[in-house]
Design a protein around this motif. Structure first.
Motif, PDB file in Angstrom:
ATOM      1  N   GLY A   1      -6.540 -11.394  -0.301  1.00 26.20           N
ATOM      2  CA  GLY A   1      -5.346 -10.655  -0.675  1.00 26.20           C
ATOM      3  C   GLY A   1      -4.081 -11.211  -0.055  1.00 26.20           C
ATOM      4  N   THR A   2      -2.991 -10.413  -0.141  1.00 27.60           N
ATOM      5  CA  THR A   2      -1.660 -10.820   0.296  1.00 27.60           C
ATOM      6  C   THR A   2      -1.268 -10.068   1.566  1.00 27.60           C
ATOM      7  N   PRO A   3      -0.934 -10.765   2.635  1.00 30.29           N
ATOM      8  CA  PRO A   3      -0.556 -10.072   3.874  1.00 30.29           C
ATOM      9  C   PRO A   3       0.850  -9.470   3.771  1.00 30.29           C
ATOM     10  N   TRP A   4       1.046  -8.357   4.459  1.00 32.50           N
ATOM     11  CA  TRP A   4       2.382  -7.774   4.562  1.00 32.50           C
ATOM     12  C   TRP A   4       3.305  -8.762   5.268  1.00 32.50           C
ATOM     13  N   GLN A   5       4.569  -8.841   4.795  1.00 35.81           N
ATOM     14  CA  GLN A   5       5.564  -9.716   5.410  1.00 35.81           C
ATOM     15  C   GLN A   5       6.843  -8.920   5.672  1.00 35.81           C
ATOM     16  N   PRO A   6       7.551  -9.150   6.797  1.00 34.24           N
ATOM     17  CA  PRO A   6       8.818  -8.454   7.056  1.00 34.24           C
ATOM     18  C   PRO A   6       9.930  -8.990   6.162  1.00 34.24           C
ATOM     19  N   ASN A   7      10.909  -8.129   5.893  1.00 34.53           N
ATOM     20  CA  ASN A   7      12.112  -8.523   5.146  1.00 34.53           C
ATOM     21  C   ASN A   7      11.760  -9.208   3.828  1.00 34.53           C
ATOM     22  N   THR A   8      10.873  -8.580   3.107  1.00 36.19           N
ATOM     23  CA  THR A   8      10.383  -9.146   1.850  1.00 36.19           C
ATOM     24  C   THR A   8      10.537  -8.121   0.738  1.00 36.19           C
TER      25      THR A   8
ATOM     26  N   THR B   1       9.759   0.145  -5.649  1.00 29.23           N
ATOM     27  CA  THR B   1      10.321  -1.194  -5.500  1.00 29.23           C
ATOM     28  C   THR B   1      11.367  -1.215  -4.398  1.00 29.23           C
ATOM     29  N   GLY B   2      11.342  -2.250  -3.569  1.00 31.97           N
ATOM     30  CA  GLY B   2      12.314  -2.373  -2.495  1.00 31.97           C
ATOM     31  C   GLY B   2      11.922  -3.462  -1.530  1.00 31.97           C
ATOM     32  N   SER B   3      12.593  -3.480  -0.364  1.00 30.57           N
ATOM     33  CA  SER B   3      12.335  -4.516   0.630  1.00 30.57           C
ATOM     34  C   SER B   3      11.795  -3.911   1.916  1.00 30.57           C
ATOM     35  N   SER B   4      10.912  -4.636   2.566  1.00 25.36           N
ATOM     36  CA  SER B   4      10.334  -4.193   3.838  1.00 25.36           C
ATOM     37  C   SER B   4      11.315  -4.450   4.972  1.00 25.36           C
ATOM     38  N   THR B   5      11.104  -3.747   6.075  1.00 27.76           N
ATOM     39  CA  THR B   5      11.853  -4.025   7.300  1.00 27.76           C
ATOM     40  C   THR B   5      10.951  -4.854   8.212  1.00 27.76           C
ATOM     41  N   THR B   6      11.287  -4.890   9.468  1.00 23.34           N
ATOM     42  CA  THR B   6      10.440  -5.612  10.425  1.00 23.34           C
ATOM     43  C   THR B   6       9.334  -4.733  10.982  1.00 23.34           C
TER      44      THR B   6
ATOM     45  N   PRO C   1       9.765   5.499   4.735  1.00 21.05           N
ATOM     46  CA  PRO C   1      10.649   4.421   4.281  1.00 21.05           C
ATOM     47  C   PRO C   1      11.780   4.123   5.255  1.00 21.05           C
ATOM     48  N   ASN C   2      12.154   5.138   6.069  1.00 18.36           N
ATOM     49  CA  ASN C   2      13.208   4.894   7.050  1.00 18.36           C
ATOM     50  C   ASN C   2      12.764   3.878   8.096  1.00 18.36           C
ATOM     51  N   LEU C   3      11.461   3.767   8.289  1.00 17.10           N
ATOM     52  CA  LEU C   3      10.931   2.815   9.272  1.00 17.10           C
ATOM     53  C   LEU C   3      10.483   1.505   8.615  1.00 17.10           C
ATOM     54  N   THR C   4       9.788   1.632   7.488  1.00 21.82           N
ATOM     55  CA  THR C   4       9.183   0.438   6.870  1.00 21.82           C
ATOM     56  C   THR C   4       9.995  -0.099   5.699  1.00 21.82           C
ATOM     57  N   GLY C   5      11.158   0.520   5.403  1.00 22.78           N
ATOM     58  CA  GLY C   5      12.016   0.041   4.317  1.00 22.78           C
ATOM     59  C   GLY C   5      11.660   0.632   2.978  1.00 22.78           C
ATOM     60  N   ILE C   6      10.404   0.589   2.605  1.00 19.95           N
ATOM     61  CA  ILE C   6       9.878   1.231   1.405  1.00 19.95           C
ATOM     62  C   ILE C   6       8.567   1.897   1.789  1.00 19.95           C
ATOM     63  N   GLY C   7       8.103   2.785   0.915  1.00 22.78           N
ATOM     64  CA  GLY C   7       6.855   3.472   1.218  1.00 22.78           C
ATOM     65  C   GLY C   7       5.637   2.613   0.914  1.00 22.78           C
ATOM     66  N   PHE C   8       4.762   2.493   1.899  1.00 21.54           N
ATOM     67  CA  PHE C   8       3.484   1.803   1.720  1.00 21.54           C
ATOM     68  C   PHE C   8       2.386   2.853   1.795  1.00 21.54           C
ATOM     69  N   THR C   9       1.679   3.071   0.680  1.00 21.68           N
ATOM     70  CA  THR C   9       0.645   4.101   0.617  1.00 21.68           C
ATOM     71  C   THR C   9      -0.706   3.507   0.990  1.00 21.68           C
ATOM     72  N   TYR C  10      -1.365   4.154   1.959  1.00 24.45           N
ATOM     73  CA  TYR C  10      -2.676   3.657   2.391  1.00 24.45           C
ATOM     74  C   TYR C  10      -3.661   3.729   1.229  1.00 24.45           C
ATOM     75  N   ALA C  11      -4.352   2.613   0.943  1.00 27.29           N
ATOM     76  CA  ALA C  11      -5.292   2.549  -0.182  1.00 27.29           C
ATOM     77  C   ALA C  11      -6.743   2.464   0.263  1.00 27.29           C
ATOM     78  N   GLY C  12      -6.992   1.896   1.441  1.00 33.85           N
ATOM     79  CA  GLY C  12      -8.363   1.765   1.894  1.00 33.85           C
ATOM     80  C   GLY C  12      -8.511   0.631   2.888  1.00 33.85           C
ATOM     81  N   ALA C  13      -9.734   0.176   3.033  1.00 35.01           N
ATOM     82  CA  ALA C  13     -10.040  -0.891   3.982  1.00 35.01           C
ATOM     83  C   ALA C  13     -10.065  -2.234   3.266  1.00 35.01           C
ATOM     84  N   LYS C  14      -9.391  -3.193   3.840  1.00 36.84           N
ATOM     85  CA  LYS C  14      -9.305  -4.534   3.252  1.00 36.84           C
ATOM     86  C   LYS C  14     -10.674  -5.204   3.223  1.00 36.84           C
ATOM     87  N   ALA C  15     -10.947  -5.922   2.117  1.00 38.94           N
ATOM     88  CA  ALA C  15     -12.179  -6.705   2.018  1.00 38.94           C
ATOM     89  C   ALA C  15     -12.076  -7.938   2.905  1.00 38.94           C
ATOM     90  N   THR C  16     -13.187  -8.312   3.494  1.00 37.93           N
ATOM     91  CA  THR C  16     -13.232  -9.521   4.318  1.00 37.93           C
ATOM     92  C   THR C  16     -14.446 -10.346   3.914  1.00 37.93           C
TER      93      THR C  16
END
Length: 661
Positions: free
Chosen positions: A498-505, A525-530, A542-557
């Motif tokens: 998958g795609t890792p979270w990135q700041p200011n993206t 839609t929006g941009s992340s903070t640090t 969103p005040n902390l992370t820039g946009i809302g990130f909703t927890y979906a589950g555990a990442k596959a490895t």
């Protein structure tokens, strides 16, 4: 190809009159006495001979699929109890084999008419000789197809001018092989070279030499067992090699992409001779073939390219490929289409080889639009330079045992298979072999996304890549497939799914990213903070992370494994080299209509088929168990087809093949 299609309209009028019509001068069709008078008419007649190999009963579908498609490398992926050549349960009345027999003899008669009238027009002798040579070769090749598939058959070398002369006895197979060999040998000195022709559509000197090598190898094997022909096979293959006209395309898959796109590879000229199909059969010109529609990956979407997906790969073939051999996942498609309809590809679980399809020719590469659901412009290769190298190596080994030259010919083909320079020795390659999903985690992926990216880093190597497949019902990653095994890996690389979270993206809504082992879906839609999302439920602030990130589950490895595969083969015994050649021909030439003939001439057809039967009984998925019947049914009589019932009823001098009586 346009000339060939045009001549079909002309040729349909060239008929032989019955006695009661002899006093009537025809006004609406052409009789042979009124034809073959100009160079143009000779060329049109030659196009008509070539077109005999483009019919549905020949290379348009049946000769390269229905008649030879069930072997140790492939099986018929259709559950049916009806008689079919691919199920080895036909009778002498089988229409598919009868149609091929009839169309080959029609082509032979066209060639005989042309050869009988070759000297009629005043024209340049070199051009006349080229036409004569091609017609002579094509007649010989059609007899080669007849004798290898039916054994003793009538040998007709003059035009059919009297429809009452139908009682033609069979000529012994040995005599037919000799006629084929001698006619091809004569044709070799008459036809043009490849450069003069400019494409592989017309046979050239090197194409004829390559086919002479194939004919000689067949004569050296069953049923003739004329082992002296190994010397001739070696000489003819070597003549092609020493011409330096042809070489291996460094990109294996490009050979078949070119044929889909109806393009000729004049840089490498790897394909020495191919059957030319043209267009999409929409409009007046009807010159497309049907074979690629039957042999592709199943898909009912007409825009990407409709395909029945009737040719499956065996587990035996899949396992023949070493880790890092790039040919495997091109020849055997690593994906199916989502719902069999559309452009979305879903990975096949790597361990389930039998659920895969033949993938050499992929309709998405066709350039003629719109794509027809029943006809395709994809050309079909009859003989390639890699085959010439392998034939040389095989014949050289049988004569001398393995030599430096036979090892080199084999190794050139193998190096290209691993994506390496064909002229540079390569002892081995270290590659990423596969990726195993971890048992924990792996929840919450979007069911509307069929695949997600996978990256590999570290391990000392380069080039490895992979893709993960997501279930549309469970929202879990179901498989991770290697799309490129890379090179030079000395330790296990790290796998990132998958795609890792990135700041200011900037992220669009619906994007999925991970942070640590947590998977998140972007809410708006929006941009992340640090500040990264870290929660394990709900949506981030969103005040902390820039946009809302909703927890979906555990990442596959997943965890990768690496393997070292041998590339160059050296130091083998004669017997081991023989086995290596047989395996390499399967890896290199699978699905190209050659394998059945190879197995028969090597004398191992029935043992190999019964070995596949046992493997299928042990390993086939339940949904494909019907395919075992193809291998249960096969027996000694299936080395040849039965003489068609209709032919026996018309030709009282002809007898049925012994095992079919």
């Amino acid at each position: 190809m346009k000339k060939i299609a045009l001549f079909l309209l002309i040729l349909s009028g060239i008929i032989t009159s019955c006695k009661k019509f002899l006093d009537t001068k025809p006004t609406d069709f052409i009789v042979p006495e009124q034809y073959y008078n100009t160079e143009q008419q000779l060329n049109e007649a030659l196009a008509g001979v070539y077109s005999s190999l483009t019919t549905v009963a020949t290379y348009g579908l049946q000769q390269n699929f229905y008649l030879v498609g069930t072997t140790d490398e492939s099986y018929y992926k259709l559950s049916t109890t009806s008689p079919h050549p691919l199920y080895y349960n036909i009778t002498p009345a089988e229409p598919r084999t009868s149609n091929t027999w009839n169309d080959l003899y029609k082509g032979i008669d066209r060639a005989n008419y042309l050869l009988a009238n070759i000297n009629k027009p005043a024209m340049d002798e070199q051009r006349r000789n080229a036409i004569k040579g091609e017609a002579l070769f094509l007649r010989a090749y059609m007899y080669y197809l007849l004798v290898t598939q039916w054994g003793d058959v009538p040998l007709l070398l003059t035009p059919t001018v009297d429809g009452r002369q139908v009682n033609n006895p069979a000529t012994p197979a040995k005599d037919i092989y000799n006629q084929v060999y001698n006619d091809m040998k004569t044709a070799k000195d008459l036809v043009n070279d490849y450069t003069t022709n400019g494409t592989p559509v017309h046979v050239s000197k090197t194409a004829v030499e390559a086919m002479l090598a194939r004919v000689c190898l067949k004569m050296a094997g069953e049923p003739l067992l004329d082992v002296a022909k190994y010397t001739d096979a070696r000489a003819w293959a070597d003549s092609v090699i020493q011409s330096h006209v042809h070489s291996l395309n460094p990109d294996y898959k490009q050979i078949f992409i070119n044929e889909n796109a109806d393009q000729f590879d004049n840089a490498y000229k790897e394909v020495l001779w191919e059957i030319d199909f043209y267009g999409n059969n929409i409009g007046a010109l009807q010159a497309g073939g049907r074979w690629s529609i039957y042999m592709g990956v199943r898909n009912t979407d007409k825009d990407i390219g409709y395909s029945y997906g009737y040719q499956g790969a065996t587990g035996y073939l899949y396992k023949l490929y070493s880790a890092g051999d790039l040919r495997r996942d091109w020849a055997i498609s690593p994906y199916n289409f989502l719902g069999n309809s559309g452009t979305t590809k879903v990975l096949v679980v790597p361990t389930d080889a039998y659920s895969r399809n033949e993938g050499k020719w992929r309709r998405e590469y066709e350039t003629v639009l719109p794509r027809n659901t029943e006809f395709s412009p994809t050309n079909y290769p009859i003989i390639r330079y890699s085959d010439v190298l392998l034939m040389f190596a095989e014949a050289d080994n049988e004569i001398n045992g393995p030599t430096a030259r036979s090892f080199d010919a084999l190794n050139m083909v193998r190096r290209r298979g691993f994506g390496l320079s064909v002229t540079t020795p390569a002892v081995s390659v270290s590659v990423v072999k596969d990726i195993t999903l971890s048992a924990t985690g792996n929840t919450g992926y979007l069911k509307t996304v069929a695949t997600i990216p996978v990256t590999l880093s570290g391990g000392g190597g380069t080039g490895a890549s992979a893709t993960a497949s997501v279930s549309t019902t469970t929202g879990k990653v179901t498989a991770i497939a290697i799309s490129n095994p890379g090179l030079g890996y000395t330790s296990i690389p790290t796998v990132t799914v998958g795609t890792p979270w990135q700041p200011n993206t900037s992220y669009p809504a619906g994007t999925q990213v991970f942070n640590g082992n947590n998977l998140y879906t972007v809410a708006t839609t929006g941009s992340s903070t640090t500040t990264a999302p870290t929660q394990t439920s709900g949506t981030s602030d969103p005040n902390l992370t820039g946009i809302g990130f909703t927890y979906a589950g555990a990442k596959a490895t997943g965890t990768a494994s690496i393997a070292t595969a041998t590339v160059d083969l050296n130091g083998l015994s004669q017997a081991a080299f023989r086995t290596a050649i047989r395996d390499e021909r399967a890896r290199e030439l699978c699905f190209e209509g050659i394998r059945k003939f190879d197995l028969i001439r090597w004398g191992i057809f029935i043992p190999q088929m019964k070995m596949i039967e046992a493997d299928m009984n042990a390993n086939l998925p339940a949904s494909l168990k019907y395919a075992v019947r193809e291998y249960t049914n096969v027996s000694e009589k299936d080395k040849l087809f039965p003489i068609p019932t209709l032919e026996l009823s018309l030709n009282s001098a002809l007898q049925q093949n012994p095992l079919w009586k």
